[in-house]
Design a protein around this motif. Structure first.
Motif, PDB file in Angstrom:
ATOM      1  N   LYS A   1      -5.765  -0.898  -7.037  1.00 42.14           N
ATOM      2  CA  LYS A   1      -6.073   1.328  -7.634  1.00 42.14           C
ATOM      3  C   LYS A   1      -5.108   0.851  -8.677  1.00 42.14           C
ATOM      4  O   LYS A   1      -3.761   0.951  -8.048  1.00 42.14           O
ATOM      5  CB  LYS A   1      -6.086   1.437  -5.966  1.00 42.14           C
ATOM      6  CG  LYS A   1      -6.863   2.838  -6.411  1.00 42.14           C
ATOM      7  CD  LYS A   1      -7.334   2.902  -5.288  1.00 42.14           C
ATOM      8  CE  LYS A   1      -7.979   4.534  -5.773  1.00 42.14           C
ATOM      9  NZ  LYS A   1      -7.068   5.757  -5.506  1.00 42.14           N
TER      10      LYS A   1
ATOM     11  N   MET B   1     -17.566   3.306 -12.889  1.00 45.37           N
ATOM     12  CA  MET B   1     -18.501   2.268 -12.532  1.00 45.37           C
ATOM     13  C   MET B   1     -18.636   0.863 -13.431  1.00 45.37           C
ATOM     14  O   MET B   1     -18.945   0.148 -12.111  1.00 45.37           O
ATOM     15  CB  MET B   1     -19.995   3.301 -12.765  1.00 45.37           C
ATOM     16  CG  MET B   1     -20.318   4.285 -11.958  1.00 45.37           C
ATOM     17  SD  MET B   1     -21.789   5.112 -12.218  1.00 45.37           S
ATOM     18  CE  MET B   1     -23.147   3.702 -12.643  1.00 45.37           C
TER      19      MET B   1
ATOM     20  N   GLU C   1     -15.834  -0.875 -11.117  1.00 48.42           N
ATOM     21  CA  GLU C   1     -16.578  -1.518  -9.952  1.00 48.42           C
ATOM     22  C   GLU C   1     -17.469  -2.949  -9.618  1.00 48.42           C
ATOM     23  O   GLU C   1     -17.360  -3.213  -9.112  1.00 48.42           O
ATOM     24  CB  GLU C   1     -17.176  -0.131  -9.102  1.00 48.42           C
ATOM     25  CG  GLU C   1     -16.735  -0.753  -7.674  1.00 48.42           C
ATOM     26  CD  GLU C   1     -17.968   1.155  -7.195  1.00 48.42           C
ATOM     27  OE1 GLU C   1     -16.713   2.349  -7.593  1.00 48.42           O
ATOM     28  OE2 GLU C   1     -18.555   0.870  -6.095  1.00 48.42           O
TER      29      GLU C   1
ATOM     30  N   THR D   1     -17.101   7.986 -20.001  1.00 46.60           N
ATOM     31  CA  THR D   1     -16.246   9.054 -18.867  1.00 46.60           C
ATOM     32  C   THR D   1     -15.991   7.989 -18.098  1.00 46.60           C
ATOM     33  O   THR D   1     -15.637   6.934 -18.116  1.00 46.60           O
ATOM     34  CB  THR D   1     -17.367  10.176 -18.656  1.00 46.60           C
ATOM     35  OG1 THR D   1     -18.574   9.553 -18.102  1.00 46.60           O
ATOM     36  CG2 THR D   1     -18.051  11.083 -19.135  1.00 46.60           C
ATOM     37  N   LYS D   2     -14.806   9.285 -17.693  1.00 45.64           N
ATOM     38  CA  LYS D   2     -14.404   8.811 -16.230  1.00 45.64           C
ATOM     39  C   LYS D   2     -15.804   7.737 -15.289  1.00 45.64           C
ATOM     40  O   LYS D   2     -15.249   6.678 -14.845  1.00 45.64           O
ATOM     41  CB  LYS D   2     -13.422   9.195 -15.056  1.00 45.64           C
ATOM     42  CG  LYS D   2     -12.601   8.052 -14.621  1.00 45.64           C
ATOM     43  CD  LYS D   2     -11.251   8.902 -14.504  1.00 45.64           C
ATOM     44  CE  LYS D   2     -10.049   8.070 -13.494  1.00 45.64           C
ATOM     45  NZ  LYS D   2     -10.366   6.936 -12.483  1.00 45.64           N
ATOM     46  N   ILE D   3     -16.350   8.408 -14.914  1.00 45.15           N
ATOM     47  CA  ILE D   3     -17.155   7.924 -14.036  1.00 45.15           C
ATOM     48  C   ILE D   3     -17.912   6.900 -14.551  1.00 45.15           C
ATOM     49  O   ILE D   3     -18.053   5.620 -14.348  1.00 45.15           O
ATOM     50  CB  ILE D   3     -18.222   8.511 -13.764  1.00 45.15           C
ATOM     51  CG1 ILE D   3     -18.848   7.993 -12.581  1.00 45.15           C
ATOM     52  CG2 ILE D   3     -18.972   9.283 -15.082  1.00 45.15           C
ATOM     53  CD1 ILE D   3     -18.676   8.488 -11.216  1.00 45.15           C
ATOM     54  N   ALA D   4     -17.966   6.607 -15.757  1.00 49.52           N
ATOM     55  CA  ALA D   4     -18.657   5.230 -15.970  1.00 49.52           C
ATOM     56  C   ALA D   4     -17.720   4.675 -16.307  1.00 49.52           C
ATOM     57  O   ALA D   4     -17.931   2.739 -16.377  1.00 49.52           O
ATOM     58  CB  ALA D   4     -19.526   5.338 -17.641  1.00 49.52           C
ATOM     59  N   PHE D   5     -16.414   4.414 -16.619  1.00 48.84           N
ATOM     60  CA  PHE D   5     -15.314   3.863 -17.118  1.00 48.84           C
ATOM     61  C   PHE D   5     -15.200   2.813 -15.278  1.00 48.84           C
ATOM     62  O   PHE D   5     -15.149   1.684 -15.109  1.00 48.84           O
ATOM     63  CB  PHE D   5     -14.249   4.317 -17.192  1.00 48.84           C
ATOM     64  CG  PHE D   5     -13.235   3.573 -17.175  1.00 48.84           C
ATOM     65  CD1 PHE D   5     -12.968   2.704 -18.519  1.00 48.84           C
ATOM     66  CD2 PHE D   5     -12.003   3.482 -16.555  1.00 48.84           C
ATOM     67  CE1 PHE D   5     -11.619   1.923 -18.609  1.00 48.84           C
ATOM     68  CE2 PHE D   5     -11.394   3.019 -16.710  1.00 48.84           C
ATOM     69  CZ  PHE D   5     -10.306   1.717 -17.746  1.00 48.84           C
TER      70      PHE D   5
ATOM     71  N   ASP E   1     -14.313  -9.628  -1.734  1.00 43.85           N
ATOM     72  CA  ASP E   1     -13.332  -8.438  -1.081  1.00 43.85           C
ATOM     73  C   ASP E   1     -12.722 -10.278  -0.693  1.00 43.85           C
ATOM     74  O   ASP E   1     -12.446 -11.208   0.091  1.00 43.85           O
ATOM     75  CB  ASP E   1     -14.040  -7.917   0.174  1.00 43.85           C
ATOM     76  CG  ASP E   1     -13.119  -7.024   0.911  1.00 43.85           C
ATOM     77  OD1 ASP E   1     -11.858  -7.758   0.384  1.00 43.85           O
ATOM     78  OD2 ASP E   1     -13.319  -7.342   1.812  1.00 43.85           O
TER      79      ASP E   1
ATOM     80  N   HIS F   1       1.207  -1.062   0.293  1.00 44.93           N
ATOM     81  CA  HIS F   1      -0.192  -0.135  -0.121  1.00 44.93           C
ATOM     82  C   HIS F   1       0.569   1.554   0.164  1.00 44.93           C
ATOM     83  O   HIS F   1       0.352   2.675  -0.801  1.00 44.93           O
ATOM     84  CB  HIS F   1      -0.747  -0.142   1.490  1.00 44.93           C
ATOM     85  CG  HIS F   1      -2.331  -1.085   0.945  1.00 44.93           C
ATOM     86  ND1 HIS F   1      -3.426  -0.123   0.055  1.00 44.93           N
ATOM     87  CD2 HIS F   1      -2.769  -1.944   1.260  1.00 44.93           C
ATOM     88  CE1 HIS F   1      -3.765  -1.182  -0.055  1.00 44.93           C
ATOM     89  NE2 HIS F   1      -3.697  -2.022   1.235  1.00 44.93           N
TER      90      HIS F   1
ATOM     91  N   GLU G   1      -0.378   1.279  -6.453  1.00 46.76           N
ATOM     92  CA  GLU G   1      -0.324   0.593  -5.005  1.00 46.76           C
ATOM     93  C   GLU G   1      -1.640   0.017  -5.238  1.00 46.76           C
ATOM     94  O   GLU G   1      -1.470  -0.770  -6.537  1.00 46.76           O
ATOM     95  CB  GLU G   1      -0.832   1.780  -4.368  1.00 46.76           C
ATOM     96  CG  GLU G   1      -2.409   2.215  -4.754  1.00 46.76           C
ATOM     97  CD  GLU G   1      -2.896   3.157  -3.770  1.00 46.76           C
ATOM     98  OE1 GLU G   1      -3.174   2.316  -2.969  1.00 46.76           O
ATOM     99  OE2 GLU G   1      -3.629   3.822  -4.355  1.00 46.76           O
TER     100      GLU G   1
ATOM    101  N   LEU H   1     -17.091  -6.327  -7.784  1.00 46.78           N
ATOM    102  CA  LEU H   1     -17.330  -6.561  -6.587  1.00 46.78           C
ATOM    103  C   LEU H   1     -18.137  -7.500  -6.316  1.00 46.78           C
ATOM    104  O   LEU H   1     -18.617  -8.402  -5.792  1.00 46.78           O
ATOM    105  CB  LEU H   1     -19.024  -5.186  -6.718  1.00 46.78           C
ATOM    106  CG  LEU H   1     -18.683  -4.359  -5.767  1.00 46.78           C
ATOM    107  CD1 LEU H   1     -19.978  -3.493  -6.205  1.00 46.78           C
ATOM    108  CD2 LEU H   1     -18.451  -4.387  -4.475  1.00 46.78           C
TER     109      LEU H   1
END
Lengths: 446, 482
Positions: free
Chosen positions: B109, B285, B288, B279-283, B296, B76, B106, B292
């Motif tokens: 991520k 999402m 993620e 967009t970054k957010i769509a990418f 975990d 990390h 890291e 998920l």
């Protein structure tokens, strides 16, 4: 006479072509802006939805520990963009208009960029401001360069001289006709933009139009000035083209190099290392040391006692806080440097109408570096406010499910900045008058 | 075609141009700008090299001197990769002002590459920058058009063209001869620039393959020469087909505007329309949502990893993970890292494909636009193109993955299954292991890969010459004499 001159102008070859070309590229530019606006709105809607979903999902997955939950939960802040931005996209395609942050240290989050294709950033947007700054002057040049010399070269000038008491008036009418025709195209484009882009009719929009018109006036004055030397058509054309290349290509590029050389930014990497070590090194130190530092920053939380055991959230967020605290020097210096860059660019722009117009437009449309920096400052406040809200809850281990998680919608920041009329008008007015009057004086000896 | 005539005609162009008073000033201005470009290019190269060297060293020091700790904490703590500039970047800045310069690496991520020059600049930058490449690609052709617009049209107007043709000089000889004269003027400006650049290259200190750099430089010189030959031919052809010098000038300037300002932006509009990028957010999402589903990996009791656990317990014939001969937590994280990295890589590859298609639109425009074709070739050879950048990101991600997995392996091998958490004394590993991770060293892509990448643009440039030559051969004799 005016009527005849008008007829003569409209019937000359290429005039309608020139005006049509301006109108067409202007429409293209407006449409580029529309696409950009749509993309922005889509992005905001998507983020707003995503934030709600993500909070719900995380609450479901981590219902026991609020400290763990807030490790994941992201809060978004939107740098609100007026529809006017569609006319002058500026740096908005490079800098993100929405930032999502957790309450962990901000330094690692605030410089995150959007996804972009760098080739496309390099080629640049064909937006309205581009059309205005590059194409309008070219057509103005095409309309003006032979205003007087064509009469001379065509042999009609001696006729004018012998028949008219005031030959200068003829030139003035000629240039006014040309100005009106181009102004008409510009106003038409603004009309289209107003409705197609749904731009609010407010002070910034008004200022935007004023600066556009002044920019055109500057080019006409420059044309007038060049004509006043009474050289041949081809000589005028070359001089005006050279002026165009210098004003729109060379001087901005030299200014950029000047700003970069004068204010090189070397603080960026330092902030990365400082914040990274500020946080991560704390894992190797005794917990009390970090927590004491944290209490020194936030005396109001000193009342919370650190729980026993190998790990606790008070310590964890104290460590996170150190990431920001220890990078704050480098970070402040970086912000300062960027402000200086913005100011220096803006000062330099005073002598170059093209740059001045572009930077002013971006300023009005909230798409420049200044806006980005203000947004960055607001993001720090927003982040701090979230922290201060959640820190006591985390330290007192407030039950997750008792919290109201519906009160965290996407938040919006709107830069408040009054229009500085003096700074906006002065450079263009002074330069235009200078060219205009000087030309006027030279033309006395007609 | 007789060489003798071409020589005479081209010398005439040279002489006539220099008889004009303005020529010497224009040439001086060109050299001034080129020198300015070289100096600012070299300065920014040296600044970046020095900064990157300094901070990369710092990162390594801090990594190696990290105290004994649990390897996952090290994962990390991570690494920072900085982007080096290619030595030839001083010649052509390409898209470097728009590409990020630092990326934090890291575990788990994939961060964005941050701090592009553009994100630190006012919108002044969007007007463009003065580099040698910019002056040569954009301004020199304009100058050549200015010198060349009257080469044939004036002769037609004052009757000298007629005389020339009567004397037995052929149309193709006139065109090639005059174009060659123009080309020599371009070389007058190009050659010293290349020589100075070569001198600088000899003095610059760089780690990447020297042979590659010099071959690339040679190819840059060649590509620009071809470009100027095309530009010269176009200037003379337009002059030969226009009735008046004035029309020729207008046509040439119009063409210059369309080729350098309008078409590149049109390519962009079309590319964005045909291949919209997420967009970054769509990418994020999309990634993620997929990750998920994978569960975990930090949680050894995660239901998604239960099957894995059961099979491992079965294979080792034990009934609990504590009895395994290796650290089970590390084992699960290794698996998690693999899955999430695979997911990310897949999405990233899809994104790169979209960008690649967007780039291709620009490359196809280059088939009709020598300016765009040369721009692509020049950037690629100077190591300031997209391929170089995405290769940097790719290598950084590979390094990140290797770092995370190295730390997981250390955990698997050396950390007992009985430790409570990463603060436990038994969970701490000696820092001598940190040195085992090699330093991040970006390797520039090889010359062959660069050439393959830009084959469309190379073909475009060569095709340009071919088409023009055929045109001259077929149609030159039909041009009007008066």
């Amino acid at each position: 006479m005016t009527r005849l001159l008008l007829l003569n102008f409209i019937r000359s070859k290429g005039v309608l072509w020139g005006l049509g070309l301006l109108f067409f590229t202007g429409l293209l530019g407006i449409n580029t802006g529309k696409q950009f606006l749509n993309k922005y709105q889509e992005n905001v809607t998507q983020t707003a939805y995503n934030q709600q979903e993500s909070i719900k999902r995380n609450v479901k997955y981590h219902p026991k520990e609020i400290g763990l939950l807030l490790y994941y939960v992201k809060f978004g802040l939107v740098n609100e963009m007026p529809n006017l931005a569609a006319l002058s996209i500026g740096q908005r395609d490079v800098n993100p208009s929405v930032q999502n942050v957790t309450i962990r240290f901000l330094e690692e989050q605030k410089y995150n960029t959007d996804l972009l294709n760098p080739l496309y950033s390099l080629l640049g947007n064909l937006d309205f401001s581009f059309v205005l700054i590059y194409f309008f002057p070219l057509i103005i040049i095409a309309f003006c360069y032979s205003l007087l010399s064509e009469e001379r070269e065509g042999g009609t000038w001696s006729l004018v001289l012998s028949q008219s008491a005031n030959p200068k008036k003829l030139l003035r009418i000629k240039i006014l006709i040309r100005f009106s025709s181009i102004l008409l195209v510009l106003l038409l484009l603004f009309l289209v933009a107003k409705f197609y882009l749904n731009i609010a009719f407010d002070v910034p929009f008004l200022a935007f139009m004023v600066v556009s018109i002044l920019y055109l006036i500057f080019w006409f004055s420059l044309g007038w000035f060049v004509i006043s030397f009474q050289q041949s058509s081809s000589q005028n054309a070359i001089v005006l083209l050279l002026a165009w290349v210098i004003l729109t290509v060379i001087s901005p590029a030299i200014s950029t190099a000047f700003v970069n050389a004068k204010l090189p930014v070397s603080e960026t990497f330092q902030t990365v290392l400082d914040s990274r070590d500020g946080y991560h090194k704390k894992w190797d130190l005794p917990k009390e040391v970090t927590v004491q530092k944290f209490f020194k920053h936030y005396p109001q939380f000193a009342k919370f006692k650190m729980p026993e055991g190998d790990f606790n959230w008070l310590w964890y967020y104290a460590m996170q806080q150190m990431g920001d605290d220890e990078a704050s020097n480098a970070s402040k210096q970086l912000q300062l440097k960027l402000r200086q860059r913005e100011n220096l660019s803006s000062t330099l722009s005073m002598i170059f109408p093209s740059i001045h117009t572009a930077l002013t437009m971006n300023d009005l449309a909230k798409t420049g570096l200044g806006n980005q920096l203000s947004f960055g400052e607001q993001l720090v406040k927003f982040h701090e406010q979230k922290r201060l809200y959640f820190y006591p809850k985390i330290f007192s281990e407030a039950p997750v499910l008792k919290e109201n998680w519906n009160i965290f919608p996407l938040e919006y920041y709107q830069e408040k900045k009054a229009v500085n009329w003096l700074k906006l008008l002065l450079p263009l007015v002074i330069l235009s008058s200078l060219c205009g009057f000087w030309g006027e004086i030279r033309l006395k000896r007609l | 075609m007789r060489y003798n005539y071409i020589k005479i005609l081209s010398t005439q162009v040279w002489k006539d141009t220099f008889q004009n008073r303005s020529t010497i000033y224009l040439v001086a201005m060109m050299f001034g700008l080129l020198l300015f470009g070289i100096v600012s290019g070299v300065k920014s190269y040296l600044f970046q090299q020095e900064t990157v060297k300094h901070y990369a060293h710092e990162v390594r020091e801090r990594w190696e001197n990290s105290p004994d700790k649990h390897p996952h904490r090290m994962a990390h703590y991570g690494y920072v990769a900085f982007r080096n500039k290619y030595p030839l970047s001083f010649f052509d800045f390409g898209m470097e002002s728009f590409t990020g310069n630092a990326i934090f690496l890291e575990a788990h991520k994939q961060n964005t590459t941050n701090f592009s020059e553009a994100s630190l600049s006012s919108s002044l930058l969007r007007f463009g920058e003065i580099s040698v490449a910019m002056v040569l690609q954009l301004l020199l052709p304009l100058l050549l058009f200015f010198w060349g617009f009257g080469l044939v049209a004036t002769g037609r107007e004052n009757g000298t063209l007629k005389i020339l043709l009567v004397q037995g000089v052929s149309w193709s000889e006139i065109i090639v001869g005059k174009a060659f004269g123009l080309f020599k003027l371009a070389i007058l400006i190009l050659a010293p620039t290349l020589l100075i650049s070569l001198g600088i290259l000899l003095f610059l200190d760089f780690e990447t393959s020297k042979i590659d750099v010099f071959i690339r430089f040679l190819l840059i010189g060649l590509a620009y020469s071809i470009y100027f030959w095309i530009v010269s031919l176009i200037a003379v052809l337009v002059s030969a087909t226009s009735t008046h010098p004035k029309t020729a000038l207008t046509t040439l300037i119009g063409a210059w505007l369309i080729f350098t300002l309008v078409l590149p932006k049109m390519a962009l509009v079309l590319g964005q329309y045909l291949y919209p990028a997420p967009t970054k957010i769509a990418f994020d999402m999309a990634i993620e949502a997929e990750i998920l589903k994978q569960g975990d990996s930090h949680n050894p009791d995660d239901p998604h990893y239960k099957a894995l656990k059961d099979s491992v317990l079965m294979a080792y014939k034990v009934d609990s993970v504590q009895k395994l001969p290796f650290n089970y937590g590390g084992f699960v994280m290794k698996e998690g890292e693999r899955l999430s990295a695979e997911t990310y890589d897949r999405h990233q590859a899809d994104l790169m494909k979209i960008y690649e298609k967007q780039q291709n639109v620009v490359r196809y425009f280059g088939l009709f636009n020598p300016y765009l074709a040369l721009k692509n070739i020049s950037m690629a050879l100077a190591g300031t193109d997209f391929a170089t950048y995405s290769d940097f990101q790719h290598q950084a991600e590979k390094f990140r993955y290797a770092l995370a997995q190295k730390m997981n392996e250390l955990q698997i091998k050396f950390i007992s299954n009985n430790v409570k958490n990463s603060a436990d004394k038994n969970a701490i590993l000696s820092n001598k292991y940190w040195k085992e991770l090699p330093d991040f060293q970006y390797q520039f892509i090889g010359l062959l890969a660069v050439l393959v990448q830009e084959y469309t643009s190379i073909i475009a440039l060569l095709l340009g010459i071919l088409v023009i030559s055929i045109f001259i051969k077929k149609y030159a004799h039909t041009f009007k004499v008066i």
